[in-house]
Design a protein around this motif. Structure first.
Motif, PDB file in Angstrom:
ATOM      1  N   ARG A 164     -45.286  17.769 -18.036  1.00 49.10           N
ATOM      2  CA  ARG A 164     -45.675  16.501 -17.561  1.00 49.10           C
ATOM      3  C   ARG A 164     -46.230  16.531 -16.996  1.00 49.10           C
ATOM      4  O   ARG A 164     -46.823  16.623 -16.719  1.00 49.10           O
ATOM      5  N   SER A 190     -41.005   7.261 -24.246  1.00 55.14           N
ATOM      6  CA  SER A 190     -41.333   6.464 -23.143  1.00 55.14           C
ATOM      7  C   SER A 190     -39.841   6.007 -22.501  1.00 55.14           C
ATOM      8  O   SER A 190     -38.899   6.020 -23.518  1.00 55.14           O
ATOM      9  N   ASN A 191     -39.748   5.665 -21.640  1.00 54.05           N
ATOM     10  CA  ASN A 191     -38.530   4.958 -21.158  1.00 54.05           C
ATOM     11  C   ASN A 191     -38.595   3.421 -21.299  1.00 54.05           C
ATOM     12  O   ASN A 191     -38.520   2.630 -20.777  1.00 54.05           O
ATOM     13  N   LYS A 192     -39.243   3.001 -21.823  1.00 53.69           N
ATOM     14  CA  LYS A 192     -39.386   1.584 -22.455  1.00 53.69           C
ATOM     15  C   LYS A 192     -38.375   1.025 -22.818  1.00 53.69           C
ATOM     16  O   LYS A 192     -37.838   1.320 -23.765  1.00 53.69           O
ATOM     17  N   SER A 233     -45.835   9.662 -26.859  1.00 52.49           N
ATOM     18  CA  SER A 233     -45.754   9.580 -25.330  1.00 52.49           C
ATOM     19  C   SER A 233     -44.956   8.186 -25.449  1.00 52.49           C
ATOM     20  O   SER A 233     -44.019   7.994 -24.858  1.00 52.49           O
TER      21      SER A 233
END
Length: 276
Positions: A256, A71-73, A67
């Motif tokens: 999700r 992610s969009n980190k 995860s």
């Protein structure tokens, strides 16, 4: 709490206190306040219980790490968060992990070896995805070496916790591991592990996740998730596997919905990889 979950929880407590071998089924049932018959309705043997605990332990680690990687980190955050979640999960399961590492010879059986090999391959696949996201084409020739170096960092430093009596500073250590990994990525010129040599991504055939296996996992989830958006999403996802009708955006939304539930997050991981 469901009886199966209760047994697993109390068994972990006993294993941490006195080890696998010294813990009997009778002691587990006494701690749970149930009969032996009730135990054997959930698990055929103590070994099967131990394998179920390994599944619980490894699936949580893999799904949480996956995860983070997906992610969009930002790239700067991604590597730090990867190390931090690995270390934090080790601390969460430290008592069980210590017991397991001390007594794992008891479990050296074919089923156990295949299971650990399977989870190891999934972990390597996730780390490879992390390396490719953070460093891109710059590390194309050394990316497999980086995967094994990252695995080595985590293993070596978590082993250090076994002999340390001081609570580790995970934030400081994570920053230190990011620095070390960046140095390796920047300065390593001589690759050793090539795509042909690395066993990465080569899952054992008997552990490949098929549509039928995911449906089976969903049916098991539905026995434990009684109501809520997770249950509704599971039913729709099962129907989708059996008879595809939904667009990809809806499927992603349904996945999700089940990602954060402790019972269904492994299912979300399987579905994400299946649809990828």
């Amino acid at each position: 709490m469901l009886k199966k979950q209760l047994i697993m929880q109390k068994a972990v407590e006993l294993f941490a206190e006195q080890g696998f071998e010294a813990t009997s089924v009778q002691q587990i049932t006494d701690r749970c306040g149930i009969s032996k018959g009730a135990f054997y309705l959930s698990f055929k043997s103590k070994d099967e219980l131990i394998l179920a605990l390994i599944d619980q332990f490894m699936t949580e680690i893999i799904t949480d790490i996956d995860s983070i990687v997906k992610s969009n980190k930002s790239k700067d955050e991604l590597l730090f968060d990867f190390f931090y979640i690995n270390l934090s999960l080790f601390e969460k399961y430290s008592d069980y992990a210590k017991t397991f590492m001390q007594e794992q010879l008891h479990l050296i059986k074919e089923e156990f070896i295949e299971k650990m090999h399977y989870y190891n391959l999934l972990n390597e696949k996730t780390i490879l995805e992390l390396v490719e996201r953070v460093y891109g084409d710059h590390v194309q020739d050394i990316k497999y070496d980086l995967v094994y170096c990252i695995k080595g960092f985590i293993r070596i430093y978590t082993e250090l916790f076994f002999v340390s009596h001081t609570p580790p500073d995970f934030e400081k250590l994570s920053h230190s591991l990011v620095e070390k990994t960046n140095l390796l990525a920047k300065h390593t010129k001589l690759p050793f592990i090539t795509a042909e040599y690395a066993p990465l991504l080569q899952s054992p055939k008997n552990n490949e996740i098929s549509k039928e296996k995911i449906v089976e996992v969903i049916n098991q989830n539905l026995e434990e998730v009684e109501q809520g958006i997770e249950r509704e999403s599971l039913i729709l996802l099962r129907d989708q596997l059996n008879m595809p009708t939904l667009p990809r955006a809806i499927i992603k939304g349904l996945i999700r919905n089940i990602r954060q539930h402790p019972i269904t997050k492994w299912t979300s991981y399987l579905l994400e990889n299946y649809y990828d």
